[in-house]
Design a protein around this motif. Structure first.
Motif, mmCIF file in Angstrom:
data_model
loop_
_atom_site.group_PDB
_atom_site.id
_atom_site.type_symbol
_atom_site.label_atom_id
_atom_site.label_comp_id
_atom_site.label_asym_id
_atom_site.label_seq_id
_atom_site.Cartn_x
_atom_site.Cartn_y
_atom_site.Cartn_z
ATOM 1 N N PRO A 84 -0.193 31.343 24.905
ATOM 2 C CA PRO A 84 0.280 31.864 26.365
ATOM 3 C C PRO A 84 1.704 30.887 26.634
ATOM 4 O O PRO A 84 2.115 29.987 25.857
ATOM 5 C CB PRO A 84 -0.833 31.199 27.426
ATOM 6 C CG PRO A 84 -1.960 31.043 26.432
ATOM 7 C CD PRO A 84 -1.535 30.736 24.945
ATOM 8 N N ARG A 85 2.318 31.550 27.773
ATOM 9 C CA ARG A 85 3.979 31.162 27.935
ATOM 10 C C ARG A 85 3.947 29.474 28.145
ATOM 11 O O ARG A 85 4.472 28.771 27.455
ATOM 12 C CB ARG A 85 4.523 31.637 28.953
ATOM 13 C CG ARG A 85 5.598 31.241 29.507
ATOM 14 C CD ARG A 85 6.301 32.379 30.351
ATOM 15 N NE ARG A 85 8.017 31.948 30.483
ATOM 16 C CZ ARG A 85 8.200 31.125 31.705
ATOM 17 N NH1 ARG A 85 7.431 30.612 32.323
ATOM 18 N NH2 ARG A 85 9.660 30.995 31.699
ATOM 19 N N LEU A 90 5.745 24.093 25.836
ATOM 20 C CA LEU A 90 5.340 22.872 25.634
ATOM 21 C C LEU A 90 5.801 22.688 23.913
ATOM 22 O O LEU A 90 6.260 21.673 23.867
ATOM 23 C CB LEU A 90 4.200 22.695 25.608
ATOM 24 C CG LEU A 90 3.338 22.630 27.042
ATOM 25 C CD1 LEU A 90 1.799 22.544 27.132
ATOM 26 C CD2 LEU A 90 3.797 21.119 27.776
ATOM 27 N N ARG A 91 5.513 23.767 23.258
ATOM 28 C CA ARG A 91 5.901 23.593 21.947
ATOM 29 C C ARG A 91 7.495 23.450 21.802
ATOM 30 O O ARG A 91 7.759 22.566 21.008
ATOM 31 C CB ARG A 91 5.727 24.999 21.337
ATOM 32 C CG ARG A 91 5.532 25.083 19.807
ATOM 33 C CD ARG A 91 5.554 26.533 19.224
ATOM 34 N NE ARG A 91 4.096 26.856 19.208
ATOM 35 C CZ ARG A 91 3.525 28.044 19.123
ATOM 36 N NH1 ARG A 91 4.567 29.179 19.088
ATOM 37 N NH2 ARG A 91 2.219 28.489 19.378
ATOM 38 N N ASP A 92 8.280 24.234 22.621
ATOM 39 C CA ASP A 92 9.745 23.941 22.197
ATOM 40 C C ASP A 92 10.138 22.697 23.050
ATOM 41 O O ASP A 92 11.154 22.090 22.608
ATOM 42 C CB ASP A 92 10.335 25.243 23.244
ATOM 43 C CG ASP A 92 10.494 26.220 22.289
ATOM 44 O OD1 ASP A 92 10.243 26.572 21.318
ATOM 45 O OD2 ASP A 92 11.152 27.488 22.869
ATOM 46 N N TYR A 381 7.820 24.996 33.263
ATOM 47 C CA TYR A 381 6.246 24.933 33.147
ATOM 48 C C TYR A 381 5.343 24.897 34.240
ATOM 49 O O TYR A 381 5.859 24.478 35.444
ATOM 50 C CB TYR A 381 6.167 23.307 32.300
ATOM 51 C CG TYR A 381 4.622 23.190 32.193
ATOM 52 C CD1 TYR A 381 4.129 23.727 30.695
ATOM 53 C CD2 TYR A 381 3.828 22.446 32.915
ATOM 54 C CE1 TYR A 381 2.678 23.669 30.651
ATOM 55 C CE2 TYR A 381 2.401 22.001 32.543
ATOM 56 C CZ TYR A 381 2.060 22.764 31.457
ATOM 57 O OH TYR A 381 0.665 22.628 31.006
ATOM 58 N N GLN A 382 4.413 25.734 34.247
ATOM 59 C CA GLN A 382 3.506 25.908 35.502
ATOM 60 C C GLN A 382 2.208 24.983 35.435
ATOM 61 O O GLN A 382 1.468 25.189 34.795
ATOM 62 C CB GLN A 382 3.217 27.376 35.665
ATOM 63 C CG GLN A 382 4.206 27.977 35.833
ATOM 64 C CD GLN A 382 4.159 29.606 35.951
ATOM 65 O OE1 GLN A 382 3.466 30.122 35.634
ATOM 66 N NE2 GLN A 382 5.165 30.029 37.162
ATOM 67 N N PRO A 383 2.268 23.764 35.940
ATOM 68 C CA PRO A 383 0.949 23.184 36.027
ATOM 69 C C PRO A 383 -0.138 23.834 36.268
ATOM 70 O O PRO A 383 -0.081 24.870 37.260
ATOM 71 C CB PRO A 383 1.297 21.971 37.231
ATOM 72 C CG PRO A 383 2.685 22.054 37.354
ATOM 73 C CD PRO A 383 3.090 23.440 37.166
ATOM 74 N N GLY A 384 -1.165 23.731 35.675
ATOM 75 C CA GLY A 384 -2.583 24.552 35.970
ATOM 76 C C GLY A 384 -2.651 25.754 35.146
ATOM 77 O O GLY A 384 -3.948 26.317 35.022
#
Ligand code: NFE
Length: 482
Positions: A84-85, A90-92, A381-384
């Motif tokens: 997922p996006r 996070l990976r980047d 980044y979208q928390p949750g």
């Protein structure tokens, strides 16, 4: 004509030998050898495909996370899944933090001792408590990496050299902080075990993002305030190295950091001053002078072989990879602006003459660009939101997957083939294989070509000039032979 051998090359990763022939004070021929055999591709065979993302990370003590990411991209294609996006962001974020702190390590701790006279610190008479504490430590412990100098020309002006010693020490701290930023998202550094195909397994809480952001601010500040200015200072004092270390001037970069729309670095190959598309099908690995037989099995006594590194070619051409290649493929304006500010006249086009110093400038400029991008990733980044997509581990998958990714030292390729849920073939073509592979019947290797024509001062029995050229690539022989 004299022969000159450096064996082993120091302040690099892995075991490398440099043999040169000197004619009239210049290198007239050069051979670069990778001096160990490691066998990672062989022992991946018959293992579960997921093992590849764990095992390939331990190829290297310097560029661990990059192999995890490239492997996962290959595995995701093999399994037909996508993280997922949020997980990709996070990976980047892990990847970018690694790249920047790896670049910092390269300049300060591996390269700078060749340029700045750290012993200038011993004459310091000022009141700066930080500098005095480093001086006291040097006087007490006599560290040879600070006190030993080769024969060569150094930047010894105390106003410049002394702050550079302090930055050398600070760079170690920044690298260690960067590792904390990687671990907070990737579970561990080195070797981020949270990286999985379809997943990033760490429970990402807001305090983890906050800690990462705090580390990023520190790293980014160091890049802007210390790293970039110090590189440009060195570049302005050693301008002759803009015409030393020129290789074949063919470049290759993979697309990377693509989660926010258009990629930060696009994919492309530059050959003979023209930009082309990259296609993995056009890559071959030559073994004319490598210790492998025609079945690609180790053959340590092969006639005319001199390296355990293979020689990758694209349409038969050797390609340089690394930050300079990325700057040229992308025609990066901030890179060309930095060169202009140094008073250098480079045309902004694909016909770019490579050099030892252009590689150092490219690496620093790239670090600044990546830091800017990492802040944008944090914002995106979208928390949750979901970081994970379920992947059926037990599916007896058959097929192949290609991971084209980025590493500090250049474009990175992982290619997996699996049958019935087991790896049948795993192939890696890593940056230092491109840069340090040997010659074929037509072309010298990239680093070999860069060495040719390098002036070596007669007084300089340590041949420091050869080290400046070789280290400008940030070599990793451990990866190159994998
Ligand atoms: Ni061992 Fe590495 C990087 C990779 S170099 S350091 O960056 O992949 O070939």
């Amino acid at each position: 004509m004299t022969a000159n051998t450096i064996d082993l090359m120091t302040r690099i990763e892995g075991h490398m030998k440099i043999e040169t022939t000197l004619t009239g004070g210049r290198v007239s021929d050069a051979r670069v050898s990778g001096e160990m055999f490691r066998c990672f591709e062989n022992f991946l065979q018959n293992r579960h495909p997921f093992d590849a993302a764990r095992i390939t990370q331990i190829i290297c003590g310097v560029c661990h996370e990059v192999h995890g990411v490239a492997s996962i991209l290959a595995l995701e294609e093999l399994y037909g899944v996508e993280t997922p996006r949020n997980g990709r962001l996070l990976r980047d974020m892990i990847l970018g933090m690694h790249l920047v702190t790896d670049h910092i390590l390269h300049f300060y701790n591996l390269c700078l001792p060749d340029y700045a006279d750290f012993t200038a610190l011993l004459a310091y008479k000022g009141n700066d408590p930080h500098i005095n504490s480093i001086k006291d430590w040097v006087v007490t412990t006599q560290p040879q990496f600070i006190l030993t100098r080769n024969d060569g020309e150094y930047l010894s002006d105390p106003d410049v050299a002394i702050p550079m010693v302090a930055n050398y020490i600070e760079a170690l701290k920044v690298r260690s902080e960067g590792a904390a930023g990687i671990a907070i998202l990737g579970a561990k550094a080195p070797f981020a075990h949270a990286l999985m195909p379809g997943w990033i397994t760490t429970p990402i809480t807001l305090d983890r993002i906050a800690k990462y952001t705090q580390v990023l601010e520190e790293v980014s500040r160091f890049v802007k305030m210390k790293y970039l200015p110090d590189v440009l200072e060195v570049a302005s004092r050693f301008k002759d190295y803009f015409s030393i270390g020129d290789s074949h001037d063919n470049y290759y970069g993979n697309e990377s950091f693509s989660q926010l729309g258009s990629p930060l670095f696009k994919s492309g190959v530059v050959v003979n001053g023209e930009l082309e598309n990259f296609n993995f099908r056009n890559v071959t690995e030559r073994i004319d002078h490598s210790y492998y037989d025609r079945n690609r099995q180790p053959s340590p006594h092969k006639y005319q072989a001199y390296s355990w590194i293979k020689a990758p070619r694209f349409h038969g051409q050797p390609l340089e990879v690394g930050p300079l290649a990325r700057m040229v493929v992308n025609q990066e304006p901030s890179f060309f602006n930095s060169l202009t500010k140094l008073g250098l006249k480079y045309k902004k086009n694909y016909q770019f003459p490579s050099s030892a110093m252009a590689r150092l400038v490219a690496r620093a400029v790239e670090s600044d660009i990546i830091c800017g991008h990492l802040f944008q990733l944090v914002d995106a980044y979208q928390p949750g939101g979901a970081n994970i997509r379920d992947v059926d581990l037990n599916r007896p998958v058959s097929g192949s997957g290609l991971g084209l990714s980025i590493a500090a030292r250049g474009a990175l390729i992982h290619h997996i083939t699996a049958e019935n849920g087991r790896i049948s073939k795993y192939n890696m073509i890593v940056p230092s294989t491109w840069n340090f592979g040997p010659r074929d019947q037509q072309y010298t290797g990239i680093a070999e070509e860069a060495l040719i024509n390098t002036p070596v001062s007669e007084a300089g029995k340590d041949s420091i000039e050869l080290g400046l050229v070789i280290r400008s690539f940030d070599p990793c022989t451990a990866c190159a032979v994998h």
